[in-house]
Design a protein around this motif. Structure first.
Motif, mmCIF file in Angstrom:
data_model
loop_
_atom_site.group_PDB
_atom_site.id
_atom_site.type_symbol
_atom_site.label_atom_id
_atom_site.label_comp_id
_atom_site.label_asym_id
_atom_site.label_seq_id
_atom_site.Cartn_x
_atom_site.Cartn_y
_atom_site.Cartn_z
ATOM 1 N N LEU A 165 28.432 33.733 -13.213
ATOM 2 C CA LEU A 165 29.188 33.775 -11.966
ATOM 3 C C LEU A 165 30.460 34.595 -12.101
ATOM 4 O O LEU A 165 31.109 34.584 -13.139
ATOM 5 C CB LEU A 165 29.549 32.353 -11.516
ATOM 6 C CG LEU A 165 28.355 31.435 -11.254
ATOM 7 C CD1 LEU A 165 28.839 30.057 -10.826
ATOM 8 C CD2 LEU A 165 27.445 32.021 -10.187
ATOM 9 N N LEU A 218 21.464 35.260 -6.780
ATOM 10 C CA LEU A 218 22.917 35.338 -6.597
ATOM 11 C C LEU A 218 23.282 35.814 -5.193
ATOM 12 O O LEU A 218 24.240 35.321 -4.586
ATOM 13 C CB LEU A 218 23.519 36.276 -7.648
ATOM 14 C CG LEU A 218 23.567 35.709 -9.063
ATOM 15 C CD1 LEU A 218 23.851 36.814 -10.078
ATOM 16 C CD2 LEU A 218 24.620 34.618 -9.179
ATOM 17 N N ASP A 240 25.392 33.809 -1.756
ATOM 18 C CA ASP A 240 26.516 34.430 -1.033
ATOM 19 C C ASP A 240 27.434 35.274 -1.913
ATOM 20 O O ASP A 240 28.603 35.481 -1.576
ATOM 21 C CB ASP A 240 27.348 33.376 -0.285
ATOM 22 C CG ASP A 240 26.583 32.759 0.867
ATOM 23 O OD1 ASP A 240 25.744 33.468 1.468
ATOM 24 O OD2 ASP A 240 26.807 31.578 1.160
ATOM 25 N N TYR A 241 26.919 35.785 -3.033
ATOM 26 C CA TYR A 241 27.670 36.747 -3.832
ATOM 27 C C TYR A 241 27.194 38.154 -3.489
ATOM 28 O O TYR A 241 25.988 38.424 -3.512
ATOM 29 C CB TYR A 241 27.481 36.486 -5.335
ATOM 30 C CG TYR A 241 28.080 35.184 -5.794
ATOM 31 C CD1 TYR A 241 29.449 35.053 -5.986
ATOM 32 C CD2 TYR A 241 27.269 34.073 -6.014
ATOM 33 C CE1 TYR A 241 30.004 33.847 -6.396
ATOM 34 C CE2 TYR A 241 27.814 32.862 -6.421
ATOM 35 C CZ TYR A 241 29.186 32.764 -6.603
ATOM 36 O OH TYR A 241 29.731 31.568 -7.003
ATOM 37 N N LYS A 242 28.131 39.032 -3.159
ATOM 38 C CA LYS A 242 27.788 40.421 -2.875
ATOM 39 C C LYS A 242 27.310 41.064 -4.171
ATOM 40 O O LYS A 242 28.069 41.191 -5.137
ATOM 41 C CB LYS A 242 29.012 41.168 -2.330
ATOM 42 C CG LYS A 242 28.754 42.633 -1.975
ATOM 43 C CD LYS A 242 27.738 42.783 -0.868
ATOM 44 C CE LYS A 242 27.584 44.258 -0.470
ATOM 45 N NZ LYS A 242 26.495 44.465 0.501
ATOM 46 N N THR A 243 26.043 41.467 -4.210
ATOM 47 C CA THR A 243 25.383 41.823 -5.469
ATOM 48 C C THR A 243 24.770 43.217 -5.407
ATOM 49 O O THR A 243 24.199 43.615 -4.397
ATOM 50 C CB THR A 243 24.271 40.800 -5.790
ATOM 51 O OG1 THR A 243 24.846 39.482 -5.827
ATOM 52 C CG2 THR A 243 23.619 41.095 -7.121
ATOM 53 N N ASN A 285 23.386 40.575 1.377
ATOM 54 C CA ASN A 285 24.302 40.665 0.226
ATOM 55 C C ASN A 285 23.707 41.378 -0.980
ATOM 56 O O ASN A 285 24.329 41.376 -2.053
ATOM 57 C CB ASN A 285 24.770 39.273 -0.239
ATOM 58 C CG ASN A 285 25.590 38.563 0.799
ATOM 59 O OD1 ASN A 285 26.447 39.173 1.427
ATOM 60 N ND2 ASN A 285 25.335 37.283 0.989
ATOM 61 N N GLU A 344 30.674 41.633 -6.061
ATOM 62 C CA GLU A 344 31.115 40.516 -6.888
ATOM 63 C C GLU A 344 30.287 40.414 -8.165
ATOM 64 O O GLU A 344 30.768 39.911 -9.184
ATOM 65 C CB GLU A 344 31.010 39.210 -6.099
ATOM 66 C CG GLU A 344 31.955 39.146 -4.907
ATOM 67 C CD GLU A 344 31.723 37.917 -4.071
ATOM 68 O OE1 GLU A 344 32.439 36.915 -4.251
ATOM 69 O OE2 GLU A 344 30.794 37.939 -3.226
ATOM 70 N N VAL A 345 29.044 40.867 -8.093
ATOM 71 C CA VAL A 345 28.149 40.839 -9.247
ATOM 72 C C VAL A 345 27.364 42.147 -9.297
ATOM 73 O O VAL A 345 26.880 42.621 -8.269
ATOM 74 C CB VAL A 345 27.141 39.665 -9.181
ATOM 75 C CG1 VAL A 345 26.245 39.660 -10.419
ATOM 76 C CG2 VAL A 345 27.845 38.333 -9.032
#
Length: 308
Positions: A9, A39, A43-46, A77, A141-142
């Motif tokens: 994370l 991911l 809700d992580y922008k990946t 995302n 974010e990832v």
């Protein structure tokens, strides 16, 4: 029970870089895709990025994967992109030669530079420069990396550590230009990021068989020489016990159990198991199913690997 170690994370403002490495054919593309989808749905922008010329991301996602960032159909995302070594090498050569001409290199110097640019390491250097571009972007974010087989990946990751030995055109002027200094700072930033466990996760995908285990173990040790720590190992295609009812599958399951014990001895990083699914991981439905199998077990709550 110690506090859960957050190995996948993102932390605060810094994006998390997640590398999936391992021997060719062990499932890096499939599991990096599964992780990226999981991911993104958390809700992580990946961004899912491949540096493997043999990657089959197009088959996994059933859509074209280009050299430009594109959105993944049906998954909010999540964006996807591939680094084509030959394509980025040509772009890299053009930029280097254009810069040399601006600096008024002589014809002889330009010829020498062109010879240097024709060396095999140019593709690796060009790929790494493109890789840095994405790691320095602040819109994700990832970033999940589907890497080429182990040897190529190690060369790619060790490029910044050996920067002084890489492509350099020697001039009679014994001073660094501002551009040279900026490049060195840029490489230093990515070195720091790769060595920071809070920002980068190295995950090795391994079949529970002798050769993949030995190759992954050697790679883990080599990464340690440049202060890069492996934080996760995924044992892929584990046979579900409930289906191992015939003598053949019982024997295969026993062999896997023995090899899993070997993995526990060789790897200090947490090991999680990915069961062999009835279907190939292809299309959104199977990606979602695989994500549930891999990341929603008790020991991987929200991707936080619990430590004893």
């Amino acid at each position: 029970m110690k506090e859960a170690a957050k190995v996948l994370l993102p932390q605060e403002k810094e994006p998390r870089l997640i590398f999936f490495a391992g021997k060719g054919g062990v499932g890096k593309t499939s599991l990096s895709s599964v992780t990226a989808v999981y991911l993104a749905r958390e809700d992580y922008k990946t961004l899912l990025l491949t540096t493997d010329p043999a990657s089959h991301l197009e088959d996994v996602f059933e859509q074209e994967v280009k050299g430009e960032v594109t959105k993944v159909d049906g998954v909010d995302n999540l964006d996807i992109v591939k680094i084509d070594p030959k394509e980025v090498a040509e772009e890299y050569k053009e930029n280097v030669l254009a810069d040399a001409q601006e600096k008024n290199y002589s014809e002889e110097m330009l010829m020498g530079l062109k010879e240097e640019l024709d060396s095999p390491c140019t593709e690796e250097m060009a790929s790494f420069n493109k890789f840095i571009d994405y790691t320095e972007a602040d819109e994700y974010e990832v970033i999940v990396f589907d890497t080429a087989p182990t040897g190529h990946t190690l060369r790619l990751l060790e490029l910044p550590m050996n920067w002084e030995q890489q492509l350099e055109f020697k001039t009679s002027i014994n001073t660094n230009t501002q551009a040279d200094l900026e490049s060195q700072k840029r490489f230093k930033r990515v070195i720091d990021k790769l060595q920071d466990k809070e920002q980068t996760t190295f995950a090795f995908v391994v079949y529970p068989e002798t050769t993949p285990i030995l190759e992954a173990h050697r790679a883990v040790e080599e990464l340690e020489t440049v202060d890069v720590e492996t934080q996760l190992v995924i044992a892929n295609q584990i046979l579900p016990k409930e289906y191992c009812t015939t003598p053949y599958f019982k024997k295969r399951s026993k062999m896997q159990d023995e090899q899993l014990e070997v993995m526990e001895e060789k790897f200090s990083a947490p090991i999680i198991k990915m069961p062999l699914l009835a279907e190939e991981i292809q299309g959104l439905e199977t990606l979602l199913e695989a994500g549930k199998e891999l990341y929603t077990a008790k020991k991987t709550k929200l991707l936080n690997i619990e430590e004893e």
